[in-house]
Scaffold this motif. Sequence first.
Motif, short mmCIF file in Angstrom:
data_model
loop_
_atom_site.label_atom_id
_atom_site.label_comp_id
_atom_site.label_asym_id
_atom_site.label_seq_id
_atom_site.Cartn_x
_atom_site.Cartn_y
_atom_site.Cartn_z
N ASN A 130 19.39 0.88 1.03
CA ASN A 130 19.05 2.09 1.78
C ASN A 130 19.97 3.23 1.38
O ASN A 130 19.78 4.35 1.80
N HIS A 140 -2.77 -3.76 6.97
CA HIS A 140 -2.40 -4.56 8.15
C HIS A 140 -3.54 -4.77 9.13
O HIS A 140 -3.52 -5.72 9.90
N LYS A 158 10.59 -2.29 0.16
CA LYS A 158 11.32 -2.59 -1.08
C LYS A 158 11.25 -4.09 -1.40
O LYS A 158 10.94 -4.49 -2.52
N THR A 159 11.53 -4.89 -0.38
CA THR A 159 11.48 -6.34 -0.59
C THR A 159 10.06 -6.77 -0.94
O THR A 159 9.85 -7.60 -1.82
N LEU A 160 9.11 -6.14 -0.25
CA LEU A 160 7.70 -6.48 -0.47
C LEU A 160 7.32 -6.20 -1.92
O LEU A 160 6.65 -7.02 -2.57
N ALA A 179 0.84 -1.19 0.00
CA ALA A 179 0.00 0.00 0.00
C ALA A 179 0.87 1.24 0.00
O ALA A 179 2.00 1.22 0.49
N GLY A 201 12.56 -0.51 5.78
CA GLY A 201 11.17 -0.88 6.11
C GLY A 201 10.11 -0.19 5.26
O GLY A 201 8.94 -0.21 5.62
N1 LIG Z 1 3.95 -0.33 1.47
C1 LIG Z 1 3.73 -1.29 2.35
N2 LIG Z 1 2.51 -1.86 2.43
C2 LIG Z 1 2.28 -2.83 3.32
N3 LIG Z 1 3.19 -3.30 4.18
C3 LIG Z 1 4.41 -2.76 4.15
C4 LIG Z 1 4.74 -1.73 3.23
N4 LIG Z 1 6.01 -1.39 3.42
C5 LIG Z 1 6.48 -2.18 4.39
N5 LIG Z 1 5.53 -3.01 4.84
C6 LIG Z 1 5.66 -3.97 5.93
O1 LIG Z 1 6.97 -3.91 6.40
C7 LIG Z 1 7.62 -5.17 6.30
C8 LIG Z 1 9.05 -4.98 5.91
O2 LIG Z 1 9.14 -4.47 4.61
P1 LIG Z 1 10.33 -4.77 3.63
O3 LIG Z 1 11.11 -5.95 4.10
O4 LIG Z 1 9.82 -4.81 2.28
O5 LIG Z 1 11.21 -3.52 3.89
P2 LIG Z 1 12.54 -3.10 3.11
O6 LIG Z 1 12.30 -1.77 2.54
O7 LIG Z 1 12.95 -4.15 2.20
O8 LIG Z 1 13.51 -2.97 4.34
P3 LIG Z 1 15.08 -3.03 4.32
O9 LIG Z 1 15.58 -1.86 3.60
O10 LIG Z 1 15.43 -2.96 5.77
O11 LIG Z 1 15.42 -4.32 3.68
C9 LIG Z 1 6.82 -5.90 5.26
O12 LIG Z 1 6.88 -7.25 5.48
C10 LIG Z 1 5.43 -5.36 5.44
O13 LIG Z 1 4.76 -6.06 6.47
#
Ligand SMILES: Nc1ncnc2c1ncn2[C@@H]1O[C@H](COP(=O)(O)OP(=O)(O)OP(=O)(O)O)[C@@H](O)[C@H]1O
Length: 916
Positions: free
Chosen positions: A558, A594, A457-459, A414, A454
């Motif tokens: 990051n 969520h 990005k991974t999502l 989202a 957080g």
């Molecule tokens: N846009 C979003 N919509 C819904 N949930 C999100 C969103 N962004 C983050 N989250 C929640 O945060 C969790 C962590 O996100 P994610 O691992 O994708 O972060 P990241 O950007 O890859 O972090 P990092 O840089 O530390 O690797 C996800 O599993 C999800 O539950």
Amino acid sequence: MASLLRRPQSVVRSSRQLLEAASLSSTLALRPASIPRPSYACAHSRKYATKPGKPNKSDGKVRKPGSTPAKGMEHLYSNQSPMSPKPDSSQNNSDGETKGPLPGRSELTPEEDQALSKVFDTIKIGMPKSMVKDVEKALEKLREQGMPDELRNAIKETSEEGMSPSRAAKLFRLVTHLARQNAEEIVAEKSKEQKKASSSHESSSESSTSGKDKTKQESSDGKKKDSAPPVYEFKLDLSNILVSAFVSYLLYRLVVPSENSREITWQEFRTTFFDKGLVENLVVINGNRVRVHLHRESVAATYPESPAAQPGFYYYFSIGSVEAFERRVDEAQNDLRIPSSERIPISYHTEGSWFNTVLAFGPTLLFIGAIFYLSRRAAAGGAGGQSGIFGMGRSRAKKFNHETDVKVKFADVAGADEAKAEIMEFVSFLKKPDIYQKLGAKIPRGAVLSGPPGTGKTLLAKATAGESGVPFFSVSGSEFVEMFVGVGPSRVRDLFANARKNAPCIIFIDEIDAIGKARAKQSFGGGNDERESTLNQILTEMDGFNTSEQVVVLAGTNRADVLDKALMRPGRFDRHIAIDRPTMDGRKQIFKVHLKNIVTNEEVEHLTGRLSALTPGFAGADIANCVNEAALIAARTQADSVVMQHFEQAIERVIGGLEKKSLVLSPDEKKTVAYHEAGHAICGWYFEYADPLLKVSIIPRGSGALGYAQYLPGGGRDEVLMNVKQLMDRMAMTLGGRVSEELHFDTVTSGASDDFNKVTRLATAMVTKWGMSNVGYIYYPDSGETQETQLQKPFSEATAQAIDAEVKRIVMEAYKQCKTLLEEKKKEVGIVAEELLSKEVLSRDDMIRLLGPRPFPDKGEFSKYFGGGSKTGPIIPPPGEANPGVAEPPAGGDLPPPLGGGQGAPAPTIFQRQEK
Ligand SMILES: Nc1ncnc2c1ncn2[C@@H]1O[C@H](COP(=O)(O)OP(=O)(O)OP(=O)(O)O)[C@@H](O)[C@H]1O
């Protein structure tokens, strides 16, 4: 045999245990292993005992009724084996029973007889009576028929020259054969007895009519016996005894070193044997031990009780060196005046036990085995054997199957609409490559997703895989780096080779900055060669794709600013997708995602609006954590559903840290904290451009915060810009705590340090970055912000002084502004502080109650979610807030910076405890 059996008591003991174990075994499955064949035959013969098959009188063989020996096994039950007695009429009486030793056998010597009796006596202890009978019978048979010469010779050989694998095999064969023969005879005897019994039965039934009923009954009993399932009765026969004894002996010999030798001293050797002329010869073994060979007959005459009289028994003694030993023997012989022609012969032997040999070669064999195993594994894994030694070079990427593992869709992500739109193109490329290819368009190779931790990005990368329905390889940048040179590039090669095999697919390299950092212009010490070669390999692999290969490489970081330029050039990571912290609307959406899994009766629109307003600066991961935390708090208070209060407690906890129940303040300290926080609150209430106050608390929280005041920056709007008035009001409000202390107490405390930090940072930014001072319209990067500023300041000493002076001036201006207000509102400060002391937490509604409505209109959607008549009262901490299972969230001071790319974050003013 005698010597074998006479020797160690433990042989007897262990054989008995073995037998007992065998006899106690109740499961049929175990029996074939522990019960030799003859006993099995016994059981079968008993089964047919009421109607025995006719024995074949012509060849005199005794066979299991109704069975013929299997092909090739005929000799087992024939009398043609070398150990079988030849049919000899002279030795058989009328019943066919043998008298005296059979051919090829000789009678037991008195010693053998005695030793065997001893063994059998020990075995019999505690045994059922029926078995004891069999044991006695077996011994009797052995006495009658004698010991086979071949067996006797083999035993003698073994006891004299030691055990070897071939001898062990021979002994085992002979003993089993003897046992089998014995068992066959017992079976034959039994069947004969039964035959006799049945014939006498028949005759008696014919002669007596009165006995008819009885006979019928008996025969029906017999039938009953026949029809009953065959119950195996363990029978102890000679084969059991001998085989068990022999196996025990072998085991014993393997475990315990041979006892047919004993160590003596040189003096004993000399006085007992040497001086008496009993020594035949001496054998020096391995240069450190001497085996004494004695004249057995003379020893038997001199020492009848000595074990040395037995064949195969040796004394030995240790020597320091061969030379010294020879000298001693010479001296001894000289003393005895033995002529040189009669001197005792000395020979030299080198011996090694199996165990020693194995021990000596063991490590080498192990090493060779390990090398062989590992090289085979290395050869088996990886593409074309490129995986390097031990499979180290194999990629660690986890492969997610789109059908089973990657269930994430774009709907789950989202608030990142722009990023989603950008990445959507990859999805359509993977799904419908023709649209692009027919127009001659080259497909983007990959994209770097950058943004704070957080933010999803991974999502997003997972959602891309989920939407396009292709396999997804996920690997972290740090997984390429290993302590071995060459592993990184090898893993990259392996990863891309795998991906090509699984095309179309997506590779996601998280934290690519671990390997993709800009290569140093000049390397100090060359420590990063491995990382650089890994990066080079990625560059090469990405170049290596041809346009039709449907492999998309996504990377997350990051720190997009530190990535190597070559990585970001078109043809590699063509797209750079920045994912920032979500806006108010984004947060709302994320909350909605969520909240789907949470049980709550709150009205979703209001709830998500209020929560998103309360959480500026929160990333998606923070929001996910908050929602989960709220559910945990609700569960802890045993609520049926999660209510607004739980969410607010969760947010407060994330912002302010864990409540510190254990920290008990003195009344004076508490008063200081209350007046400090009241100063902030009054400033926030009466400064027009200050952020609206949400809450004031004097409950100690987190690391070192004794109290805090929380504001809503921008009134819940996402502020993009801040003007000087806002900045000055914010600084004045931040200084409100210290000014209040000055006005109400005769001394001040160290609690305002965090406030000063914030004020200084803001004032410095106004001077050096935002052109809001007399220094001018200049941007001076912070030290460490760029490579150039790492070692030297970007301005002169004079400018530094000017910056300092300006920062000071701005802060003093804010101070004056604050002091003027608080002097004017001294009474109000007192009211709020006293209320705080009694209630510890004050909400916006309390402030309205105490001070009347705020004199300035609220901005944005503030009043919608926090206006009068708010649905929630002041947040009262639930009893037993302390939750050891949840990690302590960051203290308020670690929150996102107040002005980060236009995202004003709610940095609460924190009354800081002096850190020791
Ligand atoms: N846009 C979003 N919509 C819904 N949930 C999100 C969103 N962004 C983050 N989250 C929640 O945060 C969790 C962590 O996100 P994610 O691992 O994708 O972060 P990241 O950007 O890859 O972090 P990092 O840089 O530390 O690797 C996800 O599993 C999800 O539950």
